[in-house]
Design a protein around this motif. Structure first.
Motif, PDB file in Angstrom:
ATOM      1  N   ASP A  75      50.642   7.251 -15.876  1.00 23.60           N
ATOM      2  CA  ASP A  75      51.084   7.066 -17.258  1.00 23.60           C
ATOM      3  C   ASP A  75      52.592   6.921 -17.362  1.00 23.60           C
ATOM      4  N   THR A 127      54.151   5.748 -22.999  1.00 17.92           N
ATOM      5  CA  THR A 127      52.689   5.833 -22.997  1.00 17.92           C
ATOM      6  C   THR A 127      52.247   6.957 -23.935  1.00 17.92           C
ATOM      7  N   GLY A 128      51.221   6.669 -24.726  1.00 15.62           N
ATOM      8  CA  GLY A 128      50.718   7.647 -25.685  1.00 15.62           C
ATOM      9  C   GLY A 128      51.424   7.571 -27.028  1.00 15.62           C
ATOM     10  N   ASP A 129      52.481   6.752 -27.109  1.00 12.73           N
ATOM     11  CA  ASP A 129      53.178   6.589 -28.402  1.00 12.73           C
ATOM     12  C   ASP A 129      53.310   5.099 -28.725  1.00 12.73           C
ATOM     13  N   VAL A 150      49.909   2.123 -24.564  1.00 11.14           N
ATOM     14  CA  VAL A 150      48.676   2.794 -24.191  1.00 11.14           C
ATOM     15  C   VAL A 150      48.259   2.303 -22.790  1.00 11.14           C
ATOM     16  N   HIS A 206      46.823   5.256 -29.621  1.00  9.55           N
ATOM     17  CA  HIS A 206      47.329   5.076 -28.265  1.00  9.55           C
ATOM     18  C   HIS A 206      47.012   6.277 -27.367  1.00  9.55           C
ATOM     19  N   ASN A 207      46.024   7.058 -27.794  1.00  8.60           N
ATOM     20  CA  ASN A 207      45.507   8.171 -26.980  1.00  8.60           C
ATOM     21  C   ASN A 207      44.274   7.645 -26.229  1.00  8.60           C
ATOM     22  N   ARG A 208      44.350   7.538 -24.909  1.00  9.59           N
ATOM     23  CA  ARG A 208      43.267   6.959 -24.098  1.00  9.59           C
ATOM     24  C   ARG A 208      41.943   7.665 -24.353  1.00  9.59           C
TER      25      ARG A 208
END
Length: 961
Positions: free
Chosen positions: A143, A164-166, A169, A205-207
Motif C-alpha cells: 500500500d 492509499t486509502g485517501d 485505492v 477508497h477502503n479496499r
C-alpha cells in the motif's frame, strides 16, 4: 483550419475562452473497474465527483506507470485519453467511462494488472487528482508505494501527491490475489453515502469495502444502490442568535439567569466564561439553554463569553459576548421643565422631571455649586417644589436620580431666570415749546433705570386733559435697560424726518399726539402701563406709574426754542429746581445739547439732547479710463435717480455735499464699446454692488470717494458678408446642400472675422427686426479671416469652404424677402454688426459684399458680383467659390476596395476600404460601414460601423480583434 471570408478586407482575429474547473488531489474517488470486456469500449471504470465542476472541465485518464525518478512510463500498451465534462456537474454525481478513446492505438488497459491515474495538466507535467492500482507483484507490491517503480506497462509507484486509502485505492482479491474486475459495494459499506469529501474518500477508497471477480465484469460498473452521493461540509457548529437575562439590571447579590437563543447542533453543551475572555475562565457548563450563573457582589459591569463545545466540534467557535450590569437600571431624564419661563424675586419655582427613576429611589436637586455638591431638595415625586429666589439673576439647578442600586450618573441641568421687578420709566426731558411747528415737533424723553429692558407696548401717555384717548397711543416700543427713548408725534412727523432733524435717536411713535398737545404755560404729563388703567383716569391721573407737572414757577424759564431736562437721573423729577434749560453744547446726564438740523420740516432752530446729532457727509465721484485719448469723453451717471456726467479730466470729480447718513445708489450708463471693470470705493466696508454701480453706505461725517474704472473694448471687425433671404424656387435653391430646396431652411447668413486673431462668439446672437433667431452655442470659435454660415434649418451637407456651419437655434431665420434687418450682437447685447436690406433681398439670390469681407455697403445681388459667374449664392466661400484665407478645407478620403478576400484565422492583411465617409468639417472621427464577414462554414458575423481616424487625406486603419 477554419477559414473565413471577408467581403471587405480587414484584419480579423478570433479567440475564445472557456471556464474550466481546476482540480486537486482528492476531488474525485474511484467506485468501479472492469477489465474483462471484449474490447477497450467494453472495459470501463467509474468515479464520484467530490467537487462541483464546470462544463469545460477536462481530466486526463492514463494507465501509464509512475516512476518517482522519471515520471510517467512510455511502455508499449500504455496510453491516455482526455474526458471533457460537457456540462456543469455537482459534487456527488457518479461518472462511468470506457477506454475506447485510449491513445495511442496500441494502448490497452490490461487484465494482467494495471494502474489508472486521473490528472490535469499534461503527461509531462501532471497534477494528480486520484489513483487506482490492481497489480500484484508477490513480495513487492504494498500500500505504501505500490510496485515501487514503473518497470513494465503493468507496474507503477505511488506518486507522492497521492495516499492509499485517501486519494488513491489499491485493489486486490481474496487473499491478496490479483483480480480483473472490482466494484465498491453498498452491501458492505452501506448506502446511500453522505459526508465530507474526506469522509467519502475514506469509505470508497477502503479496499475492504470492495468486491472483486477475476472472470466476469460487473454490469453497469457501479453498485446499483450507490445512487448520488451526498457531499456535506462536515460538522455543524453551534449558533447563538441572542442572549437574554431574567432582569434588565441587577443589584448586588441578585441571581443572574441567562437564556440562550440558539442551537447546539453538533456540540453537546453551552460553556459560559467570565470577563477574562473567551475560553479562559469557566463559570458554568450546561446542556440547557437556560443557565443560572449565580450573583455578583459588587456594583459593576461584568462581561460574559458564551459558546457551544463538545461532541464532534473539533474547533470551538468564537464566543458570543454580552454583559451584566450590576447596580440596577440607572434613572433616565428625558427633559426638565419649570412652571414659568421667568420669575420675579420671591416667586415659587416648581420643577417637573420628565423621566423614570427605574432602580433609583428619589430625585435629588443640587444648587449652582454643581452636581452632587449642595442639595436643594430630595423627592420621589417628579413634581418638585424647589422654593424661591430672593434676588434677580440666573440660577442653575442640577438634577439626577439616586439610590443604593444605581450609579452616580451625571446631572441634567436647567436654568432659572429671575428678573428684576418691572422697571418704572422716568420722564427726563420735555420739548413742550419748540420753535418749529407745534405740536408736530413736541417730544418727551423717558429713561429706563432698571436692569432689564422695558416693554412699553400698550402704554398710554397723556396730559391733564378732558379729552380722553380711545385706545393706547403707544402701540409698540422697547426702552433698553439703562437707556432712554424719545416719544414723538408720529402722525405729523415721520421717523425719517425726525432723524433728519435730530440725528441718532431711539424713537418710539405716539399716536393721537394732537389730543394731548403740551401746553407752553404748564401741564401735567402722566404715563399709564395699560389702557385699562388709563380708561376713566385721564383727568384724575390716579393710576399713573409716572407723572411730571411742569409750570412757569420754580421751573427753568421757557425761551421758546429749548427743551428742559432732568439734571440728575436719580433726582426727584417732580421738583422744578432739578430741571434745566437745554443749551447747544451743554452737558446732560445722557447726551449733550445741540441744535436741530433744518430738515424733515424742522426749522433748524430747536435745542435739546434727544440723542446724537448727525455730522453731514459727502460723496465724490471720479472717472478713470485706460486710454488717455478718451480723457475728455463724458460718461453719464445716475445718483439716486439724479443724472450727471463727468470725464477723467474732471479732476475734482462730481461732489454731492451736505448728505445725511444713509444709503446712496450710484450707477453708470456704460456706453457701447466700454466695460466697467471695477469701482474703487473708500467709504466703509458695507458698500454693496449693483449692476454697473454700487450702493454707498454713508456714515455721519464721512467724505466718500468713489472711482469708476472703465476699459475701452473696441468692437471686433466682424462683418455680415452674405444674406440669402429668398432661395431660388427649384433645386438650385438648395443652399444647405441637403438635397431639398426649402424656402426657410435654405436661408442663410454668412459672417466673416477680419481680425488677426480667433474670436470666441459663444453666446452671441443673430436677430432680425422681430427678435433673436440664433444663439451661438458654447465653444463656437470664429477663426481669423474665416467665418461661419448659419442656415435656417435642414441638414447642411458639404464643405462650405471650411467655415463653421450651424442651423438657427430657434428653428428658422425668418428673413423677409421684402426687407429686414440682420443684427449680430455679442453676449452682452452689444451690436457688433448690422445690415438692413429692402426689396432687393427677394430676387432668388443672396446679397453679398464686394469684394468679400472688405467691401463697402450696400450688399449687391450675388449673380452680379465680379467673379460669381452668375451663381445665386456662395455660402462659406467667396463669390468665386474659393475659400477665405483663414479657413481650413479638409477633403474627404477616396477609399476603394478590391474584390472579396479570404483570410485564415489569426492571419492579417492591410486591405483598402470601400465607402464614402461623412465629412464633419475638420480633422476628426468618421464612420464607414463595412459588409458582413462571411465564414467558410457559412456562418455570418455582423460587423458594425468601424471608427476610423481621419486627418486631411490620411486614413489610419484599425485592426479588428
Amino acid at each position: 483550419m477554419r477559414k473565413i471570408t471577408l467581403l471587405c478586407t480587414l484584419l480579423f482575429t478570433l479567440s475564445s475562452a472557456f471556464a474550466r474547473t481546476t482540480l486537486s488531489a482528492g476531488d474525485i474517488a474511484f467506485v468501479g473497474l472492469n477489465t474483462d470486456g471484449a474490447t477497450d469500449a467494453d472495459d470501463n471504470f467509474a468515479f464520484v465527483l467530490l467537487k462541483d465542476i464546470d462544463a469545460a472541465t477536462r481530466i486526463i485518464f492514463t494507465d501509464r506507470g509512475w516512476s518517482d525518478a522519471t515520471g510517467f512510463s512510455s511502455f508499449v500498451g500504455d496510453g491516455e485519453f482526455t474526458w471533457t465534462s460537457g456540462a456543469a456537474r455537482t459534487a456527488g454525481e457518479v461518472i462511468v467511462l470506457d477506454f475506447s478513446n485510449l491513445s495511442p492505438p496500441a494502448a490497452s488497459f490490461t487484465v494482467a494488472g494495471d494502474q489508472l491515474f486521473a490528472i490535469q495538466g499534461s503527461i509531462a507535467s501532471p497534477t494528480f487528482i486520484a489513483g487506482l492500482h490492481f497489480n500484484v507483484v508477490t513480495g513487492v507490491t504494498d500500500d505504501a508505494n505500490w510496485d515501487g517503480d514503473a518497470t513494465s506497462n503493468t507496474t507503477s509507484a505511488l506518486p507522492d501527491a497521492l495516499t492509499t486509502g485517501d486519494t488513491a485505492v489499491r485493489l486486490t482479491g481474496p487473499g491478496g490475489m490479483e483480480q480483473d474486475n472490482f466494484q465498491f459495494s453498498c452491501g458492505i459499506a452501506g448506502c446511500p453515502l453522505s459526508g465530507t469529501p474526506e469522509q467519502i474518500r475514506a469509505i470508497v477508497h477502503n479496499r475492504a469495502n470492495w468486491v472483486s471477480n477475476d472472470d466476469t465484469v460487473y454490469p453497469g460498473t457501479v453498485d446499483a444502490s450507490l445512487g448520488t452521493v451526498t457531499i456535506t461540509d462536515g460538522e455543524t457548529p453551534p449558533t447563538i442568535n441572542d442572549i437574554t437575562f431574567n432582569q434588565s439590571g441587577y443589584c448586588p447579590g441578585e441571581l443572574v439567569v441567562i437564556t440562550i437563543d440558539g442551537q447546539l447542533n453538533d456540540a453537546t453543551e453551552w460553556v459560559v466564561y467570565n470577563s477574562s475572555g473567551c475560553g479562559v475562565t469557566e463559570i458554568v457548563r450546561s446542556s440547557s439553554s437556560t443557565i443560572n450563573i449565580g450573583s455578583r457582589a459588587n456594583v459593576d459591569t461584568y462581561n460574559l463569553f458564551v459558546r457551544g463545545e463538545g461532541g464532534t466540534i473539533a474547533t470551538p467557535p468564537d464566543c458570543f459576548e454580552t454583559s451584566i450590569i450590576v447596580g440596577g437600571t440607572n434613572p433616565e431624564i428625558t427633559s426638565l421643565s419649570l412652571n414659568q419661563s421667568t420669575y420675579l424675586p420671591g416667586e415659587t419655582v416648581i420643577l417637573s422631571v420628565n423621566g423614570s427613576l427605574n432602580d433609583a429611589t428619589e430625585w435629588v436637586v443640587y444648587n449652582d455649586d454643581g452636581c452632587g455638591v449642595t442639595e436643594v431638595v430630595r423627592s420621589s415625586s417628579s413634581t418638585i417644589n424647589v422654593g424661591f429666589r430672593a434676588l434677580a439673576g440666573l440660577y442653575t439647578l442640577y438634577v439626577r436620580g439616586e439610590g443604593d442600586c444605581v450609579e452616580e450618573i451625571t446631572c441634567t441641568t436647567i436654568d432659572i431666570i429671575v428678573n428684576e421687578p418691572k422697571p418704572t420709566p422716568i420722564i427726563t426731558e420735555i420739548m413742550y415749546n419748540p420753535s418749529s411747528m407745534e405740536d408736530d415737533w413736541e417730544w418727551i424723553e423717558i429713561y429706563n433705570p432698571g436692569l432689564v429692558d422695558l416693554d412699553i407696548s400698550g402704554y398710554v401717555i397723556d396730559d391733564f386733559n378732558s379729552v380722553a384717548h380711545g385706545s393706547a397711543n403707544i402701540a409698540t416700543g422697547i426702552v433698553p435697560a439703562g437707556e432712554s427713548v424719545v416719544l414723538y408725534n408720529s402722525e405729523d412727523v415721520s421717523e425719517a424726518d425726525f432723524l433728519a432733524a435730530w440725528g441718532f435717536v431711539n424713537l418710539v411713535p405716539v399716536t393721537n399726539w394732537g389730543a394731548m398737545s403740551l401746553n407752553n404755560t404748564g401741564d401735567t404729563i402722566g404715563i399709564w402701563d395699560s389702557f385699562a388703567s388709563y380708561s376713566g383716569d385721564n383727568e384724575t391721573q390716579a393710576n399713573v406709574i409716572e407723572q411730571v407737572a411742569y409750570e412757569t414757577t420754580d421751573w427753568p424759564l421757557d425761551d421758546g426754542i429749548s427743551s428742559v431736562y432732568l439734571k440728575d437721573l436719580t433726582a426727584d423729577n417732580t421738583i422744578g429746581s432739578n430741571w434745566a434749560l437745554s443749551t447747544d453744547g451743554g452737558a446732560t446726564p445722557l447726551f449733550e445739547g445741540y441744535t436741530s438740523q433744518a430738515a424733515g420740516g424742522n426749522n433748524g432752530g430747536d435745542i435739546g439732547s434727544p440723542g446724537t446729532p448727525f455730522t453731514l457727509a459727502s460723496i465724490t465721484v471720479l472717472k478713470n479710463v485706460d486710454d488717455d485719448s478718451f480723457a475728455d469723453m463724458m460718461f453719464d451717471f445716475s445718483f439716486g435717480g439724479i443724472p450727471f456726467s463727468i470725464s477723467e479730466n474732471t479732476t475734482e470729480g462730481y461732489v454731492f455735499e451736505n448728505l445725511l447718513p444713509g444709503n446712496y445708489e450710484i450707477t453708470e450708463l456704460v456706453p457701447d464699446g466700454w466695460d466697467l471693470v471695477s469701482i474703487n470705493a473708500g467709504a466703509g466696508n458695507n458698500n454693496t454692488a449693483l449692476p454697473n454701480g454700487l450702493t454707498v453706505v454713508l456714515e455721519a461725517g464721512e467724505n466718500a470717494v468713489v472711482t469708476f474704472n472703465n476699459v475701452y473694448v473696441p468692437i471686433p471687425a466682424i462683418v455680415i458678408n452674405e444674406i440669402l433671404a429668398d432661395p431660388p424656387v427649384d433645386l438650385s435653391g438648395d443652399a444647405n446642400g441637403d438635397g431639398t430646396r426649402d424656402a426657410s431652411q435654405d436661408e442663410f447668413i454668412e459672417i466673416v472675422n477680419l481680425e488677426d486673431t480667433d474670436i470666441d462668439i459663444s453666446g452671441w446672437t443673430i436677430s432680425d427686426a422681430v427678435g433673436i433667431r440664433h444663439t451661438f452655442p458654447a465653444n463656437t470659435i470664429l477663426a481669423s479671416n474665416c467665418g461661419a454660415v448659419i442656415f435656417g434649418g435642414g441638414t447642411p451637407t458639404g464643405q462650405f469652404g471650411g467655415m463653421a456651419v450651424q442651423t438657427a437655434s430657434s428653428g428658422f431665420l425668418g428673413l423677409n424677402n421684402g426687407g429686414d434687418t440682420v443684427i449680430l450682437s455679442d453676449d452682452e447685447a452689444t451690436v457688433i454688426a448690422t445690415y438692413t436690406y429692402g426689396s432687393e433681398g427677394g430676387n432668388d439670390q443672396s446679397l453679398t459684399l464686394v469684394p468679400d469681407g472688405t467691401g463697402t455697403e450696400p450688399l449687391v445681388p450675388h449673380s452680379t458680383a465680379t467673379g460669381s459667374g452668375g451663381t445665386p449664392f456662395s455660402p462659406g466661400t467667396r463669390v468665386d467659390g474659393t475659400a477665405f484665407v483663414g479657413c481650413e478645407v479638409i477633403a474627404p478620403p477616396v477609399i476603394t476596395c478590391p474584390s472579396d478576400l479570404t483570410i485564415e484565422d489569426d492571419e492579417s492583411t492591410d486591405p483598402a476600404f470601400t465607402g464614402e465617409p461623412v465629412y464633419q468639417g475638420g480633422a476628426g472621427d468618421v464612420t464607414i460601414t463595412f459588409s458582413d464577414i462571411v465564414a467558410t462554414d457559412g456562418t455570418i458575423t455582423e460587423l458594425g460601423p468601424l471608427p476610423m481616424k481621419m486627418k486631411a487625406l490620411q486614413v489610419v486603419n484599425k485592426r479588428l480583434r
